[in-house]
Design a protein around this motif. Structure first.
Motif, mmCIF file in Angstrom:
data_model
loop_
_atom_site.group_PDB
_atom_site.id
_atom_site.type_symbol
_atom_site.label_atom_id
_atom_site.label_comp_id
_atom_site.label_asym_id
_atom_site.label_seq_id
_atom_site.Cartn_x
_atom_site.Cartn_y
_atom_site.Cartn_z
ATOM 1 N N SER A 289 37.087 36.648 35.686
ATOM 2 C CA SER A 289 36.110 35.486 35.357
ATOM 3 C C SER A 289 36.153 34.959 33.859
ATOM 4 C CB SER A 289 34.710 35.995 35.609
ATOM 5 O OG SER A 289 34.137 36.242 36.662
ATOM 6 N N ARG B 250 31.657 43.410 39.080
ATOM 7 C CA ARG B 250 30.669 42.775 39.816
ATOM 8 C C ARG B 250 30.804 41.134 39.641
ATOM 9 N NH1 ARG B 250 26.602 45.864 42.677
ATOM 10 N NH2 ARG B 250 27.085 48.136 41.883
ATOM 11 N N ASP B 251 31.062 40.874 38.508
ATOM 12 C CA ASP B 251 31.052 39.315 38.248
ATOM 13 C C ASP B 251 32.503 38.716 38.746
ATOM 14 O OD1 ASP B 251 28.717 39.120 37.020
ATOM 15 O OD2 ASP B 251 29.459 39.003 34.995
ATOM 16 N N TRP B 252 33.534 39.360 38.614
ATOM 17 C CA TRP B 252 34.704 39.126 38.849
ATOM 18 C C TRP B 252 34.959 38.897 40.514
ATOM 19 C CZ3 TRP B 252 38.347 42.469 35.615
ATOM 20 C CH2 TRP B 252 37.996 42.316 34.012
ATOM 21 N N MET B 253 34.385 40.129 41.050
ATOM 22 C CA MET B 253 34.576 40.283 42.899
ATOM 23 C C MET B 253 33.910 38.901 43.252
ATOM 24 S SD MET B 253 32.403 43.228 43.893
ATOM 25 C CE MET B 253 30.540 42.910 44.417
ATOM 26 N N ARG B 254 33.041 38.296 42.843
ATOM 27 C CA ARG B 254 32.202 36.985 43.353
ATOM 28 C C ARG B 254 32.678 35.763 42.957
ATOM 29 N NH1 ARG B 254 27.547 40.316 41.168
ATOM 30 N NH2 ARG B 254 26.710 41.602 42.639
ATOM 31 N N ASP B 255 33.704 35.909 42.054
ATOM 32 C CA ASP B 255 34.158 34.566 41.348
ATOM 33 C C ASP B 255 35.385 34.035 42.166
ATOM 34 O OD1 ASP B 255 34.905 32.478 39.740
ATOM 35 O OD2 ASP B 255 34.380 33.550 37.846
ATOM 36 N N GLU B 256 34.974 32.789 42.789
ATOM 37 C CA GLU B 256 36.167 32.398 43.608
ATOM 38 C C GLU B 256 37.157 31.759 42.634
ATOM 39 O OE1 GLU B 256 34.523 29.365 46.369
ATOM 40 O OE2 GLU B 256 33.395 30.993 47.454
ATOM 41 N N ARG C 160 39.729 40.235 43.396
ATOM 42 C CA ARG C 160 38.519 40.080 43.977
ATOM 43 C C ARG C 160 38.569 41.483 44.895
ATOM 44 N NH1 ARG C 160 36.709 34.781 46.050
ATOM 45 N NH2 ARG C 160 34.739 35.887 46.320
ATOM 46 N N ASN D 93 35.911 44.510 44.457
ATOM 47 C CA ASN D 93 35.027 45.084 45.287
ATOM 48 C C ASN D 93 35.158 46.372 45.679
ATOM 49 O OD1 ASN D 93 32.949 44.056 47.312
ATOM 50 N ND2 ASN D 93 34.495 44.934 48.864
#
Length: 304
Positions: A52, A179-185, A192, A196
């Motif tokens: 992110s 947690r931010d990176w895994m949700r960031d498209e 991601r 996760n």
């Protein structure tokens, strides 16, 4: 008629054994094989970030505003690879400390078997991080020599709460950002997936580290507690200051010296680090490990 008033066997078990059993059950139900779960075959798409952008060491600086989108993406890919390399370094330290801790313990106990499960997880994570960094087009980033030698010293002398609280520090810092990176498209899909996997499996490791820290501190005196609080804080400083290698800027095609200078003065990134460690600092306070001498190192690492 006789009444059986005996307590269930589980009621006599130490709390750490119950925690370990639950973690073993959770691991059996939800674990991953990164070699299968991660898409290693699809070529890297340079239109994606590696992390992110808000977590970049340059985000919010004057230099960041001058960069093209392509340069920003290249930088976050190098930074993500550096974080992964630091993760490998510390996971190797972690594995040695855990193995040393259980060396003479009961192999039939749930705690012993969970510790081996954690070591197996960390082995898979290290391979996953290594392959991920390579796919991001990064070199093998290594901590500076002083950090390597301090790590060698720490893994040799740390025991009990010092070992497990340091493990917790490293895992907590990574957990929030990942947690931010895994949700960031905006982040490349395979990264991601890696994040996760790491978040899910490390959540169990953090629970065990908290329980072990509490258990060991139950028998710790004031002097030992104060010495270990500083040892843990120094370890935290070394880990955090090693996360982003100074070479990431040059490898992303940027001015290395300017990148280092602006990153050191970046208040946005310092704020992100502090917010990621709020829960960790609450825990350290609750167990008496946030002493005044330790605070010096946490503040220097921008963790508080």
């Amino acid at each position: 008629m006789a009444i059986d008033v005996s307590r269930p066997e589980s009621s006599n078990r130490p709390p750490a054994e119950d925690v370990a059993r639950r973690l073993l059950d959770s691991s059996a139900q939800l674990s991953y094989d990164p070699l299968i779960e991660v898409d290693w075959e699809t070529p890297l798409d340079p239109d994606f970030h590696g992390a992110s952008p808000e977590w970049s060491t340059l985000y919010g600086t004057a230099y960041w505003k001058e960069l093209t989108e392509a340069q920003r993406k290249a930088l976050t890919r190098q930074e993500a690879a550096s974080v992964a390399s630091t993760g490998i370094w510390f996971e190797m330290i972690l594995q040695q400390m855990v193995l040393r801790d259980i060396y003479t313990k009961d192999p039939l106990s749930d705690s012993f078997q969970w510790a081996l499960t954690e070591v197996a997880d960390e082995c898979r994570h290290s391979i996953m991080f290594a392959r991920g960094a390579k796919k991001l087009g990064a070199p093998a980033y290594r901590p500076r020599r002083a950090a390597v030698e301090l790590g060698r010293f720490f893994k040799t002398v740390a025991f009990g709460e010092a070992a497990y609280a340091a493990i917790l520090v490293a895992e907590e810092v990574l957990d929030v950002m990942q947690r931010d990176w895994m949700r960031d498209e905006r982040v490349v899909p395979f990264v991601r997936t890696i994040n996760n996997i790491h978040v899910v499996e490390e959540s169990r490791h953090m629970k065990f580290a908290r329980e072990e820290t509490r258990k060991h501190l139950a028998g710790a005196g004031r002097v030992r507690r104060h010495i270990h609080s500083v040892l843990i804080a120094v370890a935290a400083y070394v880990i955090v200051s090693s996360m982003v290698n100074r070479k990431v800027y040059a490898n992303a095609g940027l001015d290395e010296e300017r990148g280092i200078r602006e990153a050191k003065a970046n208040e946005h990134h310092k704020s992100m680090m502090r917010s990621s460690c709020a829960g960790l600092m609450e825990f350290l306070t609750s167990v008496g490990l946030l002493t005044k001498p330790a605070l010096f190192f946490y503040k220097r690492a921008n963790l508080i």
